[in-house]
Scaffold this motif. Structure first.
Motif, PDB file in Angstrom:
ATOM      1  N   PHE A 170      -8.972   0.264  -6.423  1.00 57.08           N
ATOM      2  CA  PHE A 170      -8.104   0.178  -7.584  1.00 57.08           C
ATOM      3  C   PHE A 170      -6.535   0.299  -6.993  1.00 57.08           C
ATOM      4  O   PHE A 170      -6.335   1.164  -6.084  1.00 57.08           O
ATOM      5  CB  PHE A 170      -8.296   1.244  -8.900  1.00 57.08           C
ATOM      6  N   SER A 171      -5.779  -0.556  -7.461  1.00 57.38           N
ATOM      7  CA  SER A 171      -4.217  -0.510  -7.307  1.00 57.38           C
ATOM      8  C   SER A 171      -3.417  -1.167  -8.363  1.00 57.38           C
ATOM      9  O   SER A 171      -3.946  -2.242  -8.809  1.00 57.38           O
ATOM     10  CB  SER A 171      -3.896  -1.374  -5.883  1.00 57.38           C
ATOM     11  N   THR A 172      -2.590  -0.369  -8.950  1.00 54.38           N
ATOM     12  CA  THR A 172      -1.721  -0.816 -10.083  1.00 54.38           C
ATOM     13  C   THR A 172      -0.978  -2.072  -9.700  1.00 54.38           C
ATOM     14  O   THR A 172      -0.774  -2.992 -10.323  1.00 54.38           O
ATOM     15  CB  THR A 172      -0.696   0.119 -10.320  1.00 54.38           C
ATOM     16  N   ASP A 173      -0.743  -2.341  -8.233  1.00 51.12           N
ATOM     17  CA  ASP A 173      -0.117  -3.706  -7.902  1.00 51.12           C
ATOM     18  C   ASP A 173      -1.076  -4.803  -8.052  1.00 51.12           C
ATOM     19  O   ASP A 173      -0.592  -5.971  -8.649  1.00 51.12           O
ATOM     20  CB  ASP A 173      -0.200  -3.735  -6.243  1.00 51.12           C
ATOM     21  N   LEU A 174      -2.623  -4.562  -8.009  1.00 52.60           N
ATOM     22  CA  LEU A 174      -3.270  -5.676  -8.232  1.00 52.60           C
ATOM     23  C   LEU A 174      -3.959  -5.876  -9.478  1.00 52.60           C
ATOM     24  O   LEU A 174      -4.344  -6.808 -10.062  1.00 52.60           O
ATOM     25  CB  LEU A 174      -4.397  -5.601  -6.966  1.00 52.60           C
ATOM     26  N   HIS A 175      -4.256  -4.571  -9.998  1.00 48.81           N
ATOM     27  CA  HIS A 175      -4.989  -4.396 -11.271  1.00 48.81           C
ATOM     28  C   HIS A 175      -4.434  -4.132 -12.461  1.00 48.81           C
ATOM     29  O   HIS A 175      -4.848  -4.071 -13.464  1.00 48.81           O
ATOM     30  CB  HIS A 175      -6.169  -3.508 -11.181  1.00 48.81           C
ATOM     31  N   ARG A 233      -9.753  -0.245 -16.504  1.00 50.88           N
ATOM     32  CA  ARG A 233      -9.765  -0.937 -15.182  1.00 50.88           C
ATOM     33  C   ARG A 233      -9.985  -0.047 -14.093  1.00 50.88           C
ATOM     34  O   ARG A 233     -10.859  -0.109 -13.102  1.00 50.88           O
ATOM     35  CB  ARG A 233      -8.746  -1.997 -14.973  1.00 50.88           C
ATOM     36  N   LEU A 234      -9.223   1.164 -14.297  1.00 52.40           N
ATOM     37  CA  LEU A 234      -9.348   2.185 -13.252  1.00 52.40           C
ATOM     38  C   LEU A 234     -10.708   2.788 -13.253  1.00 52.40           C
ATOM     39  O   LEU A 234     -11.378   2.856 -12.007  1.00 52.40           O
ATOM     40  CB  LEU A 234      -8.356   3.359 -13.122  1.00 52.40           C
ATOM     41  N   CYS A 262       0.762  -1.161   0.006  1.00 48.40           N
ATOM     42  CA  CYS A 262       0.021   0.078   0.028  1.00 48.40           C
ATOM     43  C   CYS A 262       0.993   1.082   0.192  1.00 48.40           C
ATOM     44  O   CYS A 262       1.836   1.375   0.558  1.00 48.40           O
ATOM     45  CB  CYS A 262      -0.861   0.013   1.452  1.00 48.40           C
ATOM     46  N   VAL A 263       0.526   2.388  -0.651  1.00 41.68           N
ATOM     47  CA  VAL A 263       1.063   3.558  -0.670  1.00 41.68           C
ATOM     48  C   VAL A 263       0.841   4.282   0.667  1.00 41.68           C
ATOM     49  O   VAL A 263       1.762   4.956   1.090  1.00 41.68           O
ATOM     50  CB  VAL A 263       0.495   4.509  -1.948  1.00 41.68           C
ATOM     51  N   LEU A 264      -0.320   3.869   1.173  1.00 42.32           N
ATOM     52  CA  LEU A 264      -0.681   4.760   2.580  1.00 42.32           C
ATOM     53  C   LEU A 264       0.159   4.180   3.526  1.00 42.32           C
ATOM     54  O   LEU A 264       0.709   3.112   3.487  1.00 42.32           O
ATOM     55  CB  LEU A 264      -2.089   4.293   2.749  1.00 42.32           C
ATOM     56  N   ASP A 265       0.538   4.990   4.537  1.00 36.47           N
ATOM     57  CA  ASP A 265       1.102   4.450   5.862  1.00 36.47           C
ATOM     58  C   ASP A 265       0.277   5.177   6.919  1.00 36.47           C
ATOM     59  O   ASP A 265      -0.875   5.768   6.504  1.00 36.47           O
ATOM     60  CB  ASP A 265       2.565   4.975   6.057  1.00 36.47           C
ATOM     61  N   GLU A 292      -3.233   4.398  -6.683  1.00 33.71           N
ATOM     62  CA  GLU A 292      -4.072   3.661  -5.543  1.00 33.71           C
ATOM     63  C   GLU A 292      -5.632   4.482  -5.443  1.00 33.71           C
ATOM     64  O   GLU A 292      -5.477   5.686  -5.195  1.00 33.71           O
ATOM     65  CB  GLU A 292      -3.365   3.485  -4.392  1.00 33.71           C
ATOM     66  N   VAL A 293      -6.678   3.878  -5.269  1.00 33.93           N
ATOM     67  CA  VAL A 293      -7.967   4.394  -4.967  1.00 33.93           C
ATOM     68  C   VAL A 293      -8.703   3.719  -4.064  1.00 33.93           C
ATOM     69  O   VAL A 293      -8.786   2.550  -4.210  1.00 33.93           O
ATOM     70  CB  VAL A 293      -8.764   4.667  -6.285  1.00 33.93           C
ATOM     71  N   TRP A 294      -9.027   4.405  -2.999  1.00 33.42           N
ATOM     72  CA  TRP A 294      -9.919   3.978  -1.926  1.00 33.42           C
ATOM     73  C   TRP A 294     -11.118   4.711  -1.883  1.00 33.42           C
ATOM     74  O   TRP A 294     -11.371   5.878  -1.736  1.00 33.42           O
ATOM     75  CB  TRP A 294      -9.177   4.304  -0.528  1.00 33.42           C
ATOM     76  N   GLY A 295     -12.343   3.645  -1.677  1.00 38.30           N
ATOM     77  CA  GLY A 295     -13.648   4.206  -1.537  1.00 38.30           C
ATOM     78  C   GLY A 295     -13.527   4.718  -0.120  1.00 38.30           C
ATOM     79  O   GLY A 295     -13.074   3.821   1.065  1.00 38.30           O
ATOM     80  N   VAL A 296     -14.118   5.960   0.264  1.00 33.69           N
ATOM     81  CA  VAL A 296     -14.257   6.206   1.779  1.00 33.69           C
ATOM     82  C   VAL A 296     -15.559   7.046   2.226  1.00 33.69           C
ATOM     83  O   VAL A 296     -15.661   7.248   3.209  1.00 33.69           O
ATOM     84  CB  VAL A 296     -13.182   7.431   1.726  1.00 33.69           C
TER      85      VAL A 296
END
Length: 449
Positions: free
Chosen positions: A261-266, A272-273, A235-238, A398-402
Motif C-alpha cells: 500500500f502507498s498513498t501515492d498509488l492507492h 484500501r489500506l 518511496c518514503v524509504l531510502d 506506505e506498507v511493505w510486505g516483508v
C-alpha cells in the motif's frame, strides 16, 4: 608474492584459507599496477594514495579514500618501513586481515586512525563524520557494483539525509566519557556491540580494493525488492534506512519486500489500506506526517480485523526522522498490534503499542489523522512521541510486505513429503536400505531471484 617476512604478517595470513592467501598478498601488486607507470624503482616498494583513488574512486569520496589510506599507514608491520612515506606491502596485508577478518580489538585502532583521532582518543563528532563518509561509500559501492537488488534510489527518499541519520544512529551507540571523548576500549566495546560498522567496513574494503574471497562473499545489506511500480512511486524509504530496518528484522525475514500500500498509488483510503494489508504476512509500516517526521512499525503477524490486540514480542516501533531509532517491546503488556473497522463499540483504526485512545502509533479509520501518545513513554515499546504533534495529520503512508506471503507458505507446505516433516522415519528407512523413491520425483526448487 612479496616474501612477507614479518611475524605479524604471517600471523594475520593464517586467518585466510591457503588458496586465499595469495589473493590477499596480491592486492598490493594489483594496486601498484594501477598507479603511474613512471614510478621510480626505489619507490615501487610502497603504495601512494593515487593508487587507491584510481581503484576506489567510483565507490568512495576522496575524504573516505584518504581515511582508508591513513588507516593503512597507521599499521605497525613489525619490520623496517621504506623511507619516503607511502604504504608497504606488509602494512596493506595486515590492514586487509584486520578489516576483513579482525576482532573488535584489532579494528578499533583502525577506526581511530580513519576518524582522524590521536593514538589514544577520538571525539564523538569525529566518529560521526567518519560514519557519514563510510555509509555514503557503502551506498555508492552497492550502486556501482549493481547490488541494489531491485531498488531504485532515484525513486526513493532523500539519500543524503538518510546517510546523516544512519551515521548519527550508529554514533549514538557509543558510550563516551563526560567530555564526549572515546578511547580505544570505548571503540572496542562499540564495535563488538554494533556489528553494522564492521560489516560496512568489510564491504567497502573488500569491494573497493577488489579483494575476491570465495569463502566469504560480500555481505548482503539489502533485501530483494519484488516488482515495485517505480514509474509511479515516490518511496518514503531510502537506501540507508532500508539497510537499517533490514538489520533490525527478526531472524528468518529474508523474503523479498513487496509494496502492499502507498498513498501515492492507492489514495487516502483506510478501506484500501486494510484490504491490501490484511492476511499478507509480516509487514513494515511507514508514516510521514505533515511536520516532516517519519516513523513506523514492524508487524510480525498477519493484520486481522478483530477487536483484540494481536502480534507478538517480535513487533517493534521505530523513528526515522528527525532521528533513527528502534523501540522494542518492554514486556509491560501484549498490546503489539491492533486493527479494527466498522465497529460501534471499539476504536476503528490501526494501532501499535499502548492502549485504546493512547497508542504509540495510531492511524484513524477516518484516513488522514492519527496520534502518537507517549507520556513519557509508550507502555508496550518504550517509545517516545514519534510524530511532530501528538495528534498528527498524515502526509504519506506506505506498507511493505516483508515476510513470506501466506499463499506461498501454503504452497511450500503442500510440496513437502511426509519424509520432510518426519526426519526419524527418513533415517530409519535409510538405515534399513529402503529407497526414497519420492526424492527423485520432485520438481526442482526454483529461486526467487
Amino acid at each position: 608474492m612479496g616474501n612477507t617476512e614479518s611475524a605479524v604478517v604471517q600471523k594475520r595470513l593464517v586467518r585466510f584459507r591457503p588458496d586465499e592467501r595469495p589473493v590477499i598478498e596480491g592486492v598490493f601488486d594489483s594496486l601498484q599496477s594501477t598507479s603511474s607507470s613512471s614510478v621510480p624503482p626505489e619507490k615501487a616498494k610502497v603504495l601512494h594514495i593515487d593508487a587507491l583513488k584510481i581503484t576506489m574512486g567510483k565507490m568512495a569520496s576522496d575524504s573516505m579514500i584518504m581515511r582508508v589510506f591513513e588507516g593503512i599507514c597507521s599499521i605497525d608491520p613489525g619490520v623496517l618501513l621504506p623511507p619516503g612515506g607511502g604504504v608497504s606491502r606488509e602494512q596493506l596485508v595486515i590492514f586487509l586481515a584486520d578489516a576483513l577478518r579482525g576482532t573488535a580489538e584489532e579494528r578499533a585502532p583502525l577506526v581511530m586512525a580513519m576518524a582522524h583521532g590521536t593514538k589514544t582518543t577520538v571525539t564523538a563528532d569525529q566518529i560521526r563524520e567518519f560514519l557519514e563518509d563510510l555509509v555514503s561509500a557503502v551506498v555508492q559501492t552497492l550502486t556501482h557494483r549493481g547490488r541494489l537488488r531491485g531498488w531504485r534510489p532515484d525513486r526513493m527518499g532523500h539519500g543524503a539525509q538518510g546517510v546523516t541519520l544512519l551515521a548519527e544512529q550508529l554514533c549514538s551507540e557509543l558510550k563516551t566519557s563526560d567530555q564526549n571523548m572515546c578511547d580505544v576500549a570505548c571503540l572496542e566495546d562499540w564495535l563488538f556491540r554494533v556489528s553494522g560498522v564492521s560489516t560496512f567496513l568489510e564491504l567497502l574494503i573488500g569491494e573497493g580494493l577488489n579483494v575476491g574471497l570465495t569463502s566469504r562473499p560480500p555481505p548482503t545489506l539489502l533485501p530483494q525488492c519484488r516488482a515495485a511500480p517505480w514509474t509511479e512511486l515516490r518511496c518514503v524509504l531510502d537506501i540507508p534506512l532500508l539497510m537499517f530496518l533490514t538489520s533490525q528484522l527478526p531472524a528468518g525475514h529474508t523474503a523479498p519486500w513487496r509494496l502492499l500500500f502507498s498513498t501515492d498509488l492507492h489514495g487516502e483510503s483506510f478501506t484500501r489500506l486494510v484490504g491490501n494489508c490484511k492476511n499478507r504476512g509480516s509487514t513494515v509500516l511507514l508514516v510521514k506526517d505533515t511536520k516532516g517526521h517519519i516513523f513506523g512499525g514492524f508487524a510480525s503477524h498477519n493484520w486481522e480485523i478483530k477487536p483484540q490486540f494481536q502480534g507478538d514480542s517480535r513487533c517493534f516501533l521505530f523513528s526515522v526522522s528527525p532521528s533513527m531509532r528502534v523501540y522494542t517491546c518492554t514486556g509491560y503488556n501484549q498490546h503489539y498490534m491492533y486493527l479494527n473497522q466498522g465497529q460501534q463499540t471499539m476504536p476503528n483504526g490501526l494501532g501499535m503499542g499502548g492502549q485504546h485512545g493512547y497508542f504509540g502509533l495510531w492511524l484513524d479509520s477516518d484516513f488522514g489523522h492519527g496520534h502518537s501518545r507517549a507520556r513519557p513513554r509508550c507502555t508496550t515499546y518504550g517509545s517516545p512521541q514519534l510524530s511532530g504533534d501528538e495528534d498528527f495529520t498524515v502526509d504519506t503512508v506506505e506498507v511493505w510486505g516483508v515476510g513470506v506471503p501466506p499463499e506461498e507458505q501454503e504452497q511450500d507446505e503442500n510440496k513437502k513429503s511426509v519424509l520432510d516433516t518426519d526426519l526419524e522415519v527418513q533415517a530409519i528407512m535409510e538405515m534399513t536400505g529402503k529407497t526414497l523413491h519420492s526424492q527423485g520425483l520432485r520438481e526442482p526448487q526454483e529461486d526467487d531471484e
